[in-house]
Design a protein around this motif. Structure first.
Motif, PDB file in Angstrom:
ATOM      1  N   ALA A 284       0.832  -1.208   0.000  1.00 43.73           N
ATOM      2  CA  ALA A 284       0.000   0.000   0.000  1.00 43.73           C
ATOM      3  C   ALA A 284       0.867   1.260   0.000  1.00 43.73           C
ATOM      4  O   ALA A 284       0.576   2.226  -0.713  1.00 43.73           O
ATOM      5  N   ARG A 285       1.948   1.235   0.765  1.00 43.17           N
ATOM      6  CA  ARG A 285       2.845   2.390   0.825  1.00 43.17           C
ATOM      7  C   ARG A 285       3.519   2.625  -0.531  1.00 43.17           C
ATOM      8  O   ARG A 285       3.575   3.750  -1.023  1.00 43.17           O
ATOM      9  N   HIS A 286       3.998   1.566  -1.162  1.00 42.56           N
ATOM     10  CA  HIS A 286       4.664   1.696  -2.463  1.00 42.56           C
ATOM     11  C   HIS A 286       3.689   2.161  -3.540  1.00 42.56           C
ATOM     12  O   HIS A 286       4.049   2.984  -4.386  1.00 42.56           O
ATOM     13  N   VAL A 287       2.464   1.662  -3.500  1.00 42.63           N
ATOM     14  CA  VAL A 287       1.448   2.116  -4.459  1.00 42.63           C
ATOM     15  C   VAL A 287       1.164   3.602  -4.233  1.00 42.63           C
ATOM     16  O   VAL A 287       1.032   4.369  -5.195  1.00 42.63           O
ATOM     17  N   GLY A 288       1.102   4.012  -2.990  1.00 45.22           N
ATOM     18  CA  GLY A 288       0.868   5.411  -2.674  1.00 45.22           C
ATOM     19  C   GLY A 288       1.980   6.331  -3.146  1.00 45.22           C
ATOM     20  O   GLY A 288       1.749   7.499  -3.444  1.00 45.22           O
ATOM     21  N   HIS A 289       3.194   5.818  -3.229  1.00 46.31           N
ATOM     22  CA  HIS A 289       4.338   6.615  -3.683  1.00 46.31           C
ATOM     23  C   HIS A 289       4.400   6.716  -5.206  1.00 46.31           C
ATOM     24  O   HIS A 289       5.058   7.614  -5.736  1.00 46.31           O
ATOM     25  N   ALA A 290       3.756   5.809  -5.912  1.00 46.42           N
ATOM     26  CA  ALA A 290       3.864   5.749  -7.374  1.00 46.42           C
ATOM     27  C   ALA A 290       2.924   6.749  -8.044  1.00 46.42           C
ATOM     28  O   ALA A 290       1.842   7.036  -7.533  1.00 46.42           O
ATOM     29  N   VAL A 291       3.361   7.273  -9.170  1.00 45.04           N
ATOM     30  CA  VAL A 291       2.525   8.128 -10.006  1.00 45.04           C
ATOM     31  C   VAL A 291       2.529   7.548 -11.418  1.00 45.04           C
ATOM     32  O   VAL A 291       3.457   6.844 -11.808  1.00 45.04           O
TER      33      VAL A 291
ATOM     34  N   ASP B 236       4.745   9.628 -21.446  1.00 43.25           N
ATOM     35  CA  ASP B 236       5.671  10.425 -22.248  1.00 43.25           C
ATOM     36  C   ASP B 236       5.959   9.671 -23.543  1.00 43.25           C
ATOM     37  O   ASP B 236       5.207   8.764 -23.908  1.00 43.25           O
ATOM     38  N   SER B 237       7.029   9.997 -24.217  1.00 44.79           N
ATOM     39  CA  SER B 237       7.350   9.358 -25.500  1.00 44.79           C
ATOM     40  C   SER B 237       7.605   7.861 -25.354  1.00 44.79           C
ATOM     41  O   SER B 237       7.513   7.123 -26.327  1.00 44.79           O
ATOM     42  N   ARG B 238       7.902   7.401 -24.126  1.00 46.93           N
ATOM     43  CA  ARG B 238       8.134   5.976 -23.883  1.00 46.93           C
ATOM     44  C   ARG B 238       6.856   5.226 -23.552  1.00 46.93           C
ATOM     45  O   ARG B 238       6.874   4.020 -23.348  1.00 46.93           O
ATOM     46  N   GLY B 239       5.748   5.933 -23.434  1.00 46.78           N
ATOM     47  CA  GLY B 239       4.472   5.299 -23.119  1.00 46.78           C
ATOM     48  C   GLY B 239       4.001   5.657 -21.724  1.00 46.78           C
ATOM     49  O   GLY B 239       4.518   6.563 -21.084  1.00 46.78           O
ATOM     50  N   THR B 240       3.023   4.902 -21.234  1.00 50.11           N
ATOM     51  CA  THR B 240       2.461   5.117 -19.906  1.00 50.11           C
ATOM     52  C   THR B 240       3.086   4.107 -18.958  1.00 50.11           C
ATOM     53  O   THR B 240       3.171   2.924 -19.274  1.00 50.11           O
ATOM     54  N   ARG B 241       3.514   4.597 -17.801  1.00 53.68           N
ATOM     55  CA  ARG B 241       4.194   3.719 -16.852  1.00 53.68           C
ATOM     56  C   ARG B 241       4.077   4.262 -15.441  1.00 53.68           C
ATOM     57  O   ARG B 241       3.727   5.413 -15.238  1.00 53.68           O
ATOM     58  N   LEU B 242       4.401   3.408 -14.470  1.00 55.94           N
ATOM     59  CA  LEU B 242       4.505   3.843 -13.082  1.00 55.94           C
ATOM     60  C   LEU B 242       5.887   4.442 -12.894  1.00 55.94           C
ATOM     61  O   LEU B 242       6.864   3.938 -13.432  1.00 55.94           O
ATOM     62  N   ALA B 243       5.964   5.485 -12.103  1.00 58.25           N
ATOM     63  CA  ALA B 243       7.250   6.117 -11.843  1.00 58.25           C
ATOM     64  C   ALA B 243       7.230   6.744 -10.458  1.00 58.25           C
ATOM     65  O   ALA B 243       6.182   6.883  -9.833  1.00 58.25           O
ATOM     66  N   LYS B 244       8.417   7.136 -10.010  1.00 55.25           N
ATOM     67  CA  LYS B 244       8.513   7.908  -8.783  1.00 55.25           C
ATOM     68  C   LYS B 244       8.038   9.326  -9.091  1.00 55.25           C
ATOM     69  O   LYS B 244       8.121   9.794 -10.223  1.00 55.25           O
ATOM     70  N   GLU B 245       7.573  10.006  -8.048  1.00 50.39           N
ATOM     71  CA  GLU B 245       7.097  11.373  -8.237  1.00 50.39           C
ATOM     72  C   GLU B 245       8.214  12.276  -8.775  1.00 50.39           C
ATOM     73  O   GLU B 245       7.991  13.102  -9.651  1.00 50.39           O
ATOM     74  N   HIS B 246       9.412  12.089  -8.242  1.00 48.67           N
ATOM     75  CA  HIS B 246      10.592  12.832  -8.695  1.00 48.67           C
ATOM     76  C   HIS B 246      11.707  11.827  -8.933  1.00 48.67           C
ATOM     77  O   HIS B 246      11.812  10.826  -8.220  1.00 48.67           O
ATOM     78  N   LYS B 247      12.552  12.075  -9.895  1.00 46.78           N
ATOM     79  CA  LYS B 247      13.619  11.138 -10.274  1.00 46.78           C
ATOM     80  C   LYS B 247      14.471  10.694  -9.085  1.00 46.78           C
ATOM     81  O   LYS B 247      14.832   9.530  -8.975  1.00 46.78           O
TER      82      LYS B 247
ATOM     83  N   ARG C 240      13.395   9.317  -2.621  1.00 46.27           N
ATOM     84  CA  ARG C 240      13.821   8.154  -1.835  1.00 46.27           C
ATOM     85  C   ARG C 240      12.653   7.218  -1.555  1.00 46.27           C
ATOM     86  O   ARG C 240      12.835   6.148  -0.985  1.00 46.27           O
ATOM     87  N   ARG C 241      11.447   7.652  -1.928  1.00 48.82           N
ATOM     88  CA  ARG C 241      10.263   6.815  -1.722  1.00 48.82           C
ATOM     89  C   ARG C 241      10.274   5.675  -2.729  1.00 48.82           C
ATOM     90  O   ARG C 241      10.325   5.891  -3.930  1.00 48.82           O
ATOM     91  N   ARG C 242      10.191   4.473  -2.241  1.00 50.52           N
ATOM     92  CA  ARG C 242      10.280   3.295  -3.105  1.00 50.52           C
ATOM     93  C   ARG C 242       8.937   2.946  -3.737  1.00 50.52           C
ATOM     94  O   ARG C 242       7.888   3.151  -3.145  1.00 50.52           O
ATOM     95  N   ILE C 243       8.994   2.390  -4.956  1.00 46.04           N
ATOM     96  CA  ILE C 243       7.794   1.946  -5.665  1.00 46.04           C
ATOM     97  C   ILE C 243       7.953   0.514  -6.174  1.00 46.04           C
ATOM     98  O   ILE C 243       7.137   0.026  -6.935  1.00 46.04           O
ATOM     99  N   ASP C 244       9.004  -0.176  -5.752  1.00 41.71           N
ATOM    100  CA  ASP C 244       9.339  -1.507  -6.259  1.00 41.71           C
ATOM    101  C   ASP C 244       8.175  -2.495  -6.177  1.00 41.71           C
ATOM    102  O   ASP C 244       7.893  -3.216  -7.139  1.00 41.71           O
TER     103      ASP C 244
END
Length: 71
Positions: free
Chosen positions: A14-21, A25-36, A39-43
């Motif tokens: 639940a925590r990792h899902v909450g951190h993901a956005v 972009d040109s690579r398609g739609t994906r899960l990513a961290k809010e900022h590059k 330190r919040r993990r989304i693994d």
């Protein structure tokens, strides 16, 4: 299908899902961290999405036998 995914309530997932956005972009739609450099993990969120994708891909397909029977 209602386009919703549920899970067992695991706090880490639940925590990792909450951190993901979701980013598109040109690579398609994906899960990513809010900022590059966040330190919040989304693994675990990424692993859950990958597992869901594979399960949908293989749903309804007959399984190949994993044992070789010899006479």
């Amino acid at each position: 299908m209602n386009r919703q995914v549920t899970h067992s309530g695991d706090a880490r997932l639940a925590r990792h899902v909450g951190h993901a956005v979701v980013k598109t972009d040109s690579r398609g739609t994906r899960l990513a961290k809010e900022h590059k450099h966040s330190r919040r993990r989304i693994d675990l969120a990424v692993a859950a999405v990958m597992a869901h994708d594979r399960a949908r891909h293989h749903a309804g397909r007959p399984r190949a036998a994993i044992y070789v029977l010899s006479a």
